[in-house]
Design a protein around this motif. Structure first.
Motif, PDB file in Angstrom:
ATOM      1  N   TRP A 158       0.849  -1.194   0.000  1.00 23.08           N
ATOM      2  CA  TRP A 158       0.000   0.000   0.000  1.00 23.08           C
ATOM      3  C   TRP A 158       0.890   1.252   0.000  1.00 23.08           C
ATOM      4  O   TRP A 158       2.114   1.172   0.116  1.00 23.08           O
ATOM      5  CB  TRP A 158      -0.926   0.008   1.221  1.00 23.08           C
ATOM      6  N   GLY A 159       0.253   2.418  -0.150  1.00 24.62           N
ATOM      7  CA  GLY A 159       0.923   3.694   0.078  1.00 24.62           C
ATOM      8  C   GLY A 159       1.992   4.068  -0.921  1.00 24.62           C
ATOM      9  O   GLY A 159       2.965   4.737  -0.555  1.00 24.62           O
ATOM     10  N   GLY A 160       1.816   3.714  -2.199  1.00 23.38           N
ATOM     11  CA  GLY A 160       2.836   4.022  -3.199  1.00 23.38           C
ATOM     12  C   GLY A 160       2.559   5.263  -4.012  1.00 23.38           C
ATOM     13  O   GLY A 160       2.957   5.358  -5.175  1.00 23.38           O
ATOM     14  N   GLY A 161       1.897   6.247  -3.436  1.00 23.20           N
ATOM     15  CA  GLY A 161       1.492   7.440  -4.169  1.00 23.20           C
ATOM     16  C   GLY A 161       2.574   8.501  -4.285  1.00 23.20           C
ATOM     17  O   GLY A 161       3.665   8.387  -3.735  1.00 23.20           O
ATOM     18  N   VAL A 162       2.217   9.576  -4.999  1.00 25.13           N
ATOM     19  CA  VAL A 162       3.115  10.692  -5.271  1.00 25.13           C
ATOM     20  C   VAL A 162       2.836  11.816  -4.275  1.00 25.13           C
ATOM     21  O   VAL A 162       1.678  12.134  -3.982  1.00 25.13           O
ATOM     22  CB  VAL A 162       2.906  11.219  -6.714  1.00 25.13           C
ATOM     23  N   LEU A 163       3.886  12.445  -3.769  1.00 25.42           N
ATOM     24  CA  LEU A 163       3.740  13.534  -2.804  1.00 25.42           C
ATOM     25  C   LEU A 163       3.240  14.806  -3.479  1.00 25.42           C
ATOM     26  O   LEU A 163       3.809  15.257  -4.467  1.00 25.42           O
ATOM     27  CB  LEU A 163       5.085  13.827  -2.137  1.00 25.42           C
ATOM     28  N   GLN A 164       2.183  15.385  -2.905  1.00 23.38           N
ATOM     29  CA  GLN A 164       1.671  16.675  -3.364  1.00 23.38           C
ATOM     30  C   GLN A 164       1.312  17.498  -2.128  1.00 23.38           C
ATOM     31  O   GLN A 164       0.214  17.380  -1.591  1.00 23.38           O
ATOM     32  CB  GLN A 164       0.439  16.492  -4.263  1.00 23.38           C
ATOM     33  N   THR A 165       2.246  18.299  -1.691  1.00 22.89           N
ATOM     34  CA  THR A 165       1.991  19.118  -0.506  1.00 22.89           C
ATOM     35  C   THR A 165       1.374  20.444  -0.917  1.00 22.89           C
ATOM     36  O   THR A 165       1.563  20.919  -2.040  1.00 22.89           O
ATOM     37  CB  THR A 165       3.293  19.382   0.272  1.00 22.89           C
ATOM     38  N   GLY A 166       0.637  21.023   0.003  1.00 25.19           N
ATOM     39  CA  GLY A 166       0.021  22.322  -0.232  1.00 25.19           C
ATOM     40  C   GLY A 166       0.201  23.201   0.983  1.00 25.19           C
ATOM     41  O   GLY A 166       0.800  22.798   1.980  1.00 25.19           O
ATOM     42  N   PRO A 167      -0.331  24.405   0.946  1.00 29.25           N
ATOM     43  CA  PRO A 167      -0.196  25.299   2.095  1.00 29.25           C
ATOM     44  C   PRO A 167      -1.013  24.807   3.279  1.00 29.25           C
ATOM     45  O   PRO A 167      -2.029  24.134   3.117  1.00 29.25           O
ATOM     46  CB  PRO A 167      -0.738  26.634   1.559  1.00 29.25           C
ATOM     47  N   THR A 168      -0.576  25.147   4.465  1.00 26.72           N
ATOM     48  CA  THR A 168      -1.311  24.818   5.675  1.00 26.72           C
ATOM     49  C   THR A 168      -1.258  25.996   6.633  1.00 26.72           C
ATOM     50  O   THR A 168      -0.259  26.721   6.676  1.00 26.72           O
ATOM     51  CB  THR A 168      -0.730  23.560   6.353  1.00 26.72           C
ATOM     52  N   VAL A 169      -2.338  26.174   7.379  1.00 26.62           N
ATOM     53  CA  VAL A 169      -2.382  27.255   8.374  1.00 26.62           C
ATOM     54  C   VAL A 169      -1.862  26.778   9.720  1.00 26.62           C
ATOM     55  O   VAL A 169      -1.753  27.558  10.665  1.00 26.62           O
ATOM     56  CB  VAL A 169      -3.818  27.792   8.558  1.00 26.62           C
ATOM     57  N   LEU A 170      -1.501  25.510   9.819  1.00 23.14           N
ATOM     58  CA  LEU A 170      -1.093  24.942  11.097  1.00 23.14           C
ATOM     59  C   LEU A 170       0.308  25.390  11.497  1.00 23.14           C
ATOM     60  O   LEU A 170       1.215  25.478  10.659  1.00 23.14           O
ATOM     61  CB  LEU A 170      -1.125  23.418  11.036  1.00 23.14           C
ATOM     62  N   ASP A 171       0.462  25.654  12.773  1.00 22.21           N
ATOM     63  CA  ASP A 171       1.781  25.929  13.335  1.00 22.21           C
ATOM     64  C   ASP A 171       2.352  24.709  14.040  1.00 22.21           C
ATOM     65  O   ASP A 171       3.566  24.510  14.074  1.00 22.21           O
ATOM     66  CB  ASP A 171       1.702  27.081  14.345  1.00 22.21           C
ATOM     67  N   VAL A 172       1.469  23.879  14.618  1.00 23.32           N
ATOM     68  CA  VAL A 172       1.938  22.748  15.415  1.00 23.32           C
ATOM     69  C   VAL A 172       0.902  21.630  15.368  1.00 23.32           C
ATOM     70  O   VAL A 172      -0.300  21.879  15.310  1.00 23.32           O
ATOM     71  CB  VAL A 172       2.203  23.175  16.879  1.00 23.32           C
ATOM     72  N   VAL A 173       1.392  20.380  15.362  1.00 24.14           N
ATOM     73  CA  VAL A 173       0.519  19.220  15.471  1.00 24.14           C
ATOM     74  C   VAL A 173       0.936  18.420  16.697  1.00 24.14           C
ATOM     75  O   VAL A 173       2.122  18.194  16.937  1.00 24.14           O
ATOM     76  CB  VAL A 173       0.554  18.350  14.199  1.00 24.14           C
ATOM     77  N   TYR A 174      -0.055  18.029  17.484  1.00 21.99           N
ATOM     78  CA  TYR A 174       0.172  17.178  18.654  1.00 21.99           C
ATOM     79  C   TYR A 174      -0.250  15.767  18.274  1.00 21.99           C
ATOM     80  O   TYR A 174      -1.435  15.514  18.012  1.00 21.99           O
ATOM     81  CB  TYR A 174      -0.647  17.673  19.846  1.00 21.99           C
ATOM     82  N   THR A 175       0.698  14.852  18.229  1.00 30.17           N
ATOM     83  CA  THR A 175       0.380  13.509  17.750  1.00 30.17           C
ATOM     84  C   THR A 175       1.420  12.506  18.220  1.00 30.17           C
ATOM     85  O   THR A 175       2.586  12.851  18.410  1.00 30.17           O
ATOM     86  CB  THR A 175       0.298  13.485  16.215  1.00 30.17           C
ATOM     87  N   ASP A 176       0.977  11.265  18.370  1.00 27.87           N
ATOM     88  CA  ASP A 176       1.879  10.146  18.607  1.00 27.87           C
ATOM     89  C   ASP A 176       1.912   9.218  17.401  1.00 27.87           C
ATOM     90  O   ASP A 176       2.520   8.147  17.440  1.00 27.87           O
ATOM     91  CB  ASP A 176       1.439   9.357  19.853  1.00 27.87           C
ATOM     92  N   ASP A 177       1.240   9.611  16.326  1.00 25.10           N
ATOM     93  CA  ASP A 177       1.132   8.800  15.120  1.00 25.10           C
ATOM     94  C   ASP A 177       2.356   9.023  14.233  1.00 25.10           C
ATOM     95  O   ASP A 177       2.702  10.159  13.905  1.00 25.10           O
ATOM     96  CB  ASP A 177      -0.155   9.186  14.366  1.00 25.10           C
ATOM     97  N   THR A 178       3.003   7.940  13.822  1.00 23.50           N
ATOM     98  CA  THR A 178       4.248   8.072  13.056  1.00 23.50           C
ATOM     99  C   THR A 178       4.021   8.683  11.678  1.00 23.50           C
ATOM    100  O   THR A 178       4.856   9.459  11.197  1.00 23.50           O
ATOM    101  CB  THR A 178       4.937   6.711  12.908  1.00 23.50           C
ATOM    102  N   LEU A 179       2.906   8.352  11.031  1.00 31.57           N
ATOM    103  CA  LEU A 179       2.616   8.955   9.725  1.00 31.57           C
ATOM    104  C   LEU A 179       2.417  10.455   9.873  1.00 31.57           C
ATOM    105  O   LEU A 179       2.962  11.243   9.091  1.00 31.57           O
ATOM    106  CB  LEU A 179       1.377   8.313   9.109  1.00 31.57           C
ATOM    107  N   ALA A 180       1.667  10.880  10.878  1.00 32.38           N
ATOM    108  CA  ALA A 180       1.440  12.306  11.097  1.00 32.38           C
ATOM    109  C   ALA A 180       2.736  13.034  11.402  1.00 32.38           C
ATOM    110  O   ALA A 180       2.959  14.160  10.936  1.00 32.38           O
ATOM    111  CB  ALA A 180       0.436  12.505  12.230  1.00 32.38           C
ATOM    112  N   GLN A 181       3.608  12.412  12.165  1.00 32.23           N
ATOM    113  CA  GLN A 181       4.893  13.034  12.483  1.00 32.23           C
ATOM    114  C   GLN A 181       5.731  13.233  11.220  1.00 32.23           C
ATOM    115  O   GLN A 181       6.326  14.298  11.015  1.00 32.23           O
ATOM    116  CB  GLN A 181       5.643  12.181  13.508  1.00 32.23           C
ATOM    117  N   SER A 182       5.765  12.221  10.350  1.00 29.77           N
ATOM    118  CA  SER A 182       6.514  12.334   9.095  1.00 29.77           C
ATOM    119  C   SER A 182       5.904  13.382   8.180  1.00 29.77           C
ATOM    120  O   SER A 182       6.625  14.173   7.554  1.00 29.77           O
ATOM    121  CB  SER A 182       6.551  10.978   8.379  1.00 29.77           C
ATOM    122  N   ALA A 183       4.576  13.399   8.105  1.00 32.04           N
ATOM    123  CA  ALA A 183       3.892  14.366   7.240  1.00 32.04           C
ATOM    124  C   ALA A 183       4.099  15.790   7.734  1.00 32.04           C
ATOM    125  O   ALA A 183       4.274  16.720   6.939  1.00 32.04           O
ATOM    126  CB  ALA A 183       2.410  14.032   7.168  1.00 32.04           C
TER     127      ALA A 183
END
Length: 346
Positions: A211-236
């Motif tokens: 799974w998960g063989g897609g192409v990266l397409q990042t865009g703008p975000t208004v976020l300054d900080v994410v609170y997470t213990d999820d490894t995918l979220a940390q990488s993103a």
């Protein structure tokens, strides 16, 4: 002024007939007071249900359509693929459970592989499939593979507890991948790591999930900080230059009033997947008391401009003007939850 977003998959509970619960089995009004207030007074918007991974990436500013492969493999490596290299995919170790009715994918986290076990299996795979693909270690339960395939896949969280024949990779090269996978499964069946695990009453690695063989397409975000213990979220978050912090046990005002923040809470998903209604209700009360209550207090004080809760098929957004609608009576928790379930996809 700051905004706070919460991503809480599974908010509306497991797919069981909750209306059959007795009134005494629901939390009382005080147990979910602020969450019910949010349910009642927030602006609501319907969402198309997506995988947890899709929800995480969307929140963090990635452009991912419902049909496209998610770019999880590339996020694990934090690099673009070399132009001459085969496509990069996630290839995660899994345990497929057999019962009398069907075979289904169990939660990959329950394997609890060690690094040594993972590396030993990977070495065997690479020796056997040297001319077809190359498997790489990322973490004990997260592997990568370079292989050219034109397929569409499901994430492990989408596929869990479903008939394995209905959630396999589809598309142009699906039959080729099934042939490779059959050979992989034969190798795994007699592998020394699995023999040792079964002797210790541990589930074997009897398949691998592509799974998960897609192409990266990042865009703008208004976020300054994410609170997470999820490894995918940390990488993103790292890839999109969003600060990362661990999930606080409870919200402290000074953490959230100066920055646009996102809280990703996923520990409740185990209860939802296992259809454990009482564990899910306990998780809702924890959400209410440790996160929603302090956030709404900050909203009242004016230190937040809005609080937005995202979950599967539903978005709830609350600002101070809607918070003060005292004339709207708040229903009992059972009525509030069952009403949302009826309106948003259950």
């Amino acid at each position: 002024m700051a905004q706070c977003h919460l991503l809480y998959p599974g908010l509306l509970g497991p797919a069981v007939p909750l209306q059959e619960l007795a009134p005494a089995e629901w939390p009382d009004r005080s147990g979910l007071a602020d969450l019910v207030l949010l349910f009642r007074r927030a602006q609501r918007r319907s969402l198309v249900k997506q995988s947890v991974e899709h929800q995480v990436l969307t929140q963090l500013g990635y452009s991912v359509s419902a049909e496209a492969e998610l770019p999880v493999a590339l996020l694990r490596t934090q690099s673009e693929p070399e132009s001459t290299a085969p496509r990069l995919w996630c290839l995660d170790p899994v345990y497929v459970q057999l019962d009398r009715e069907m075979a289904y994918l169990t939660d990959p986290a329950q394997l609890a592989l060690s690094e040594n076990e993972a590396r030993e299996i990977i070495a065997s795979l690479n020796a056997h499939f040297d001319d077809i693909m190359h498997v790489r270690y990322h973490a004990p339960g997260q592997w990568l593979v370079n292989i050219d395939l034109d397929v569409h896949t499901m994430t492990p969280t989408q596929a869990m507890q479903q008939d394995i024949n209905r959630v396999q990779a589809s598309g142009k090269d699906a039959s080729r991948w099934r042939q490779i996978l059959n050979e992989i499964q034969m190798l795994l069946h007699a592998h020394p790591v699995n023999e040792a695990r079964m002797a210790s009453a541990k589930p074997p690695v009897n398949s691998l999930w592509l799974w998960g063989g897609g192409v990266l397409q990042t865009g703008p975000t208004v976020l300054d900080v994410v609170y997470t213990d999820d490894t995918l979220a940390q990488s993103a978050a790292l890839r999109n230059a969003v600060a990362r912090e661990t999930i606080p046990t409870s919200i402290m005002t000074d953490q959230f009033t100066a920055r646009n923040s996102l809280l990703i809470l996923t520990s409740q998903l185990e209860a939802v997947r296992q259809k454990d209604v009482y564990a899910w209700l306990a998780a809702l009360q924890h959400l209410d008391q440790h996160y929603v209550m302090p956030l709404l207090a900050m909203l009242r004080q004016g230190s937040l401009t809005s609080v937005t809760l995202w979950s599967d098929t539903l978005q709830l957004q609350l600002d101070k003007s809607r918070l003060g609608r005292w004339w709207q009576r708040l229903p009992q928790p059972a009525k509030a939850v069952l009403g949302l379930r009826e309106s948003y996809g259950y």
